[in-house]
Every structure is written in C-alpha cells, then in structure tokens.
Design a protein around this motif. Structure first.
Motif, PDB file in Angstrom:
ATOM      1  N   HIS A 140       0.508  -0.812  -0.280  1.00 47.87           N
ATOM      2  CA  HIS A 140      -0.139   0.095  -0.143  1.00 47.87           C
ATOM      3  C   HIS A 140       0.797   1.448   0.045  1.00 47.87           C
ATOM      4  N   ASN A 141       1.797   1.130   1.137  1.00 48.95           N
ATOM      5  CA  ASN A 141       2.898   2.408   1.178  1.00 48.95           C
ATOM      6  C   ASN A 141       3.698   2.476  -0.146  1.00 48.95           C
ATOM      7  N   THR A 142       3.669   1.398  -0.520  1.00 48.59           N
ATOM      8  CA  THR A 142       4.874   1.427  -2.657  1.00 48.59           C
ATOM      9  C   THR A 142       4.121   1.952  -3.769  1.00 48.59           C
ATOM     10  N   MET A 143       2.870   1.668  -2.986  1.00 49.52           N
ATOM     11  CA  MET A 143       2.384   2.448  -4.044  1.00 49.52           C
ATOM     12  C   MET A 143       1.357   3.550  -4.217  1.00 49.52           C
ATOM     13  N   LYS A 144       0.931   3.859  -2.994  1.00 48.02           N
ATOM     14  CA  LYS A 144       0.917   5.686  -2.519  1.00 48.02           C
ATOM     15  C   LYS A 144       2.358   6.353  -2.401  1.00 48.02           C
ATOM     16  N   SER A 145       3.277   6.028  -3.040  1.00 44.57           N
ATOM     17  CA  SER A 145       4.061   6.678  -3.034  1.00 44.57           C
ATOM     18  C   SER A 145       4.631   6.727  -4.570  1.00 44.57           C
ATOM     19  N   PHE A 146       4.353   5.753  -5.580  1.00 47.67           N
ATOM     20  CA  PHE A 146       4.597   5.944  -6.443  1.00 47.67           C
ATOM     21  C   PHE A 146       3.163   7.085  -7.744  1.00 47.67           C
ATOM     22  N   ILE A 147       2.359   6.777  -7.005  1.00 49.79           N
ATOM     23  CA  ILE A 147       1.466   7.555  -7.226  1.00 49.79           C
ATOM     24  C   ILE A 147       1.011   8.825  -6.733  1.00 49.79           C
ATOM     25  N   GLU A 148       1.983   9.024  -5.794  1.00 46.00           N
ATOM     26  CA  GLU A 148       1.853  10.511  -5.092  1.00 46.00           C
ATOM     27  C   GLU A 148       3.070  11.468  -6.383  1.00 46.00           C
ATOM     28  N   ASP A 149       4.205  10.673  -6.494  1.00 42.02           N
ATOM     29  CA  ASP A 149       5.559  10.842  -6.439  1.00 42.02           C
ATOM     30  C   ASP A 149       5.752  10.619  -8.488  1.00 42.02           C
ATOM     31  N   GLU A 150       5.080  10.248  -8.231  1.00 41.44           N
ATOM     32  CA  GLU A 150       5.705   9.732 -10.270  1.00 41.44           C
ATOM     33  C   GLU A 150       4.569  10.412 -10.863  1.00 41.44           C
ATOM     34  N   ILE A 151       3.173  10.426 -10.901  1.00 39.03           N
ATOM     35  CA  ILE A 151       1.648  10.232 -11.688  1.00 39.03           C
ATOM     36  C   ILE A 151       1.496  11.495 -11.278  1.00 39.03           C
ATOM     37  N   LEU A 152       1.360  11.604  -9.574  1.00 40.13           N
ATOM     38  CA  LEU A 152       0.536  12.417  -9.377  1.00 40.13           C
ATOM     39  C   LEU A 152       1.246  14.620  -9.718  1.00 40.13           C
ATOM     40  N   LYS A 153       2.199  13.984  -9.010  1.00 35.24           N
ATOM     41  CA  LYS A 153       3.914  15.037  -9.455  1.00 35.24           C
ATOM     42  C   LYS A 153       3.871  14.888 -11.158  1.00 35.24           C
ATOM     43  N   HIS A 154       3.925  14.172 -11.977  1.00 35.27           N
ATOM     44  CA  HIS A 154       4.368  14.416 -13.587  1.00 35.27           C
ATOM     45  C   HIS A 154       3.300  15.554 -13.200  1.00 35.27           C
ATOM     46  N   LEU A 155       1.846  14.944 -13.732  1.00 39.11           N
ATOM     47  CA  LEU A 155       0.645  15.754 -14.249  1.00 39.11           C
ATOM     48  C   LEU A 155       0.785  17.076 -13.581  1.00 39.11           C
ATOM     49  N   GLU A 156       0.948  17.198 -12.222  1.00 39.21           N
ATOM     50  CA  GLU A 156       0.506  18.348 -11.530  1.00 39.21           C
ATOM     51  C   GLU A 156       1.963  19.614 -12.478  1.00 39.21           C
ATOM     52  N   ASP A 157       2.740  18.975 -12.755  1.00 37.36           N
ATOM     53  CA  ASP A 157       3.927  19.596 -14.038  1.00 37.36           C
ATOM     54  C   ASP A 157       3.919  20.235 -14.891  1.00 37.36           C
TER      55      ASP A 157
END
Length: 108
Positions: free
Chosen positions: A59-76
């Motif tokens: 759960h923590n690994t997937m949560k970090s991936f979503i926050e750091d990889e997906i959301l961060k890139h979309l936000e940028d």
C-alpha cells in the motif's frame, strides 16, 4: 478578414488559463487527501498473520508511486501548460497593442 490576417481570442486563452489553474487547485487538494487520508497503520488490516505487513508495505509503495510519479508529473504538466498559456496570451496582447500603435502612431 483576409487570408493574411489572423484573429486570436484572448478571452478564450484567459478561460483556458483559469481552467488549468482550477485543475491545479483540485489536484493539490486531492494530493493532500491522498497524503493524509490514506494512512494504513500497523494492525489496521488485522493481526497475527504474515501478509499484514506485506499488504501495508505494498500500500505504501503504491501510494508513493501515485504521489511521486503520477500526480507530480501531471501537476508539472498542467502547471507548464498554464504558464505557457499565460505567456502566449501576453505575447498576443502585446502584438495587438503594437499593431494598434502602428496604425495610430500619434495616439490621435
């Protein structure tokens, strides 16, 4: 309007900029909820079975991936588009002003 003329709808560019900024605000809220509302403490999935720790770590690994990889890139990406839209709007507005001054150099 002849084929050599152009028209840029500055209001449409403003609308795009406002919508992109709205998306950024919504993403920030979602990211905050994700970071603080999806915490999975020890024992939340049960006790005394070996997979509990694996599930929490997954759960923590997937949560970090979503926050750091997906959301961060979309936000940028959305932020970049919003900034470019604003710059484009400003450049067209400057050109419109320059064209107006060229047609009326004395300001009369």
């Amino acid at each position: 309007m002849s084929k050599d003329e152009y028209f840029v709808d500055l209001e449409a560019l403003d609308t795009v900029g406002r919508k992109l900024n709205g998306v950024l605000r919504a993403m920030t809220e979602t990211k905050g909820k994700s970071a603080h509302s999806t915490y999975l403490p020890e024992g939340a999935l049960g006790k005394d079975f070996g997979e509990e720790n694996e599930l929490r770590q997954a759960h923590n690994t997937m949560k970090s991936f979503i926050e750091d990889e997906i959301l961060k890139h979309l936000e940028d990406l959305v932020d970049d588009l919003a900034q470019k839209t604003s710059k484009t709007r400003g450049a067209y507005e400057d050109r419109e002003y320059d064209a107006g001054n060229a047609l009326n150099p004395g300001g009369n």
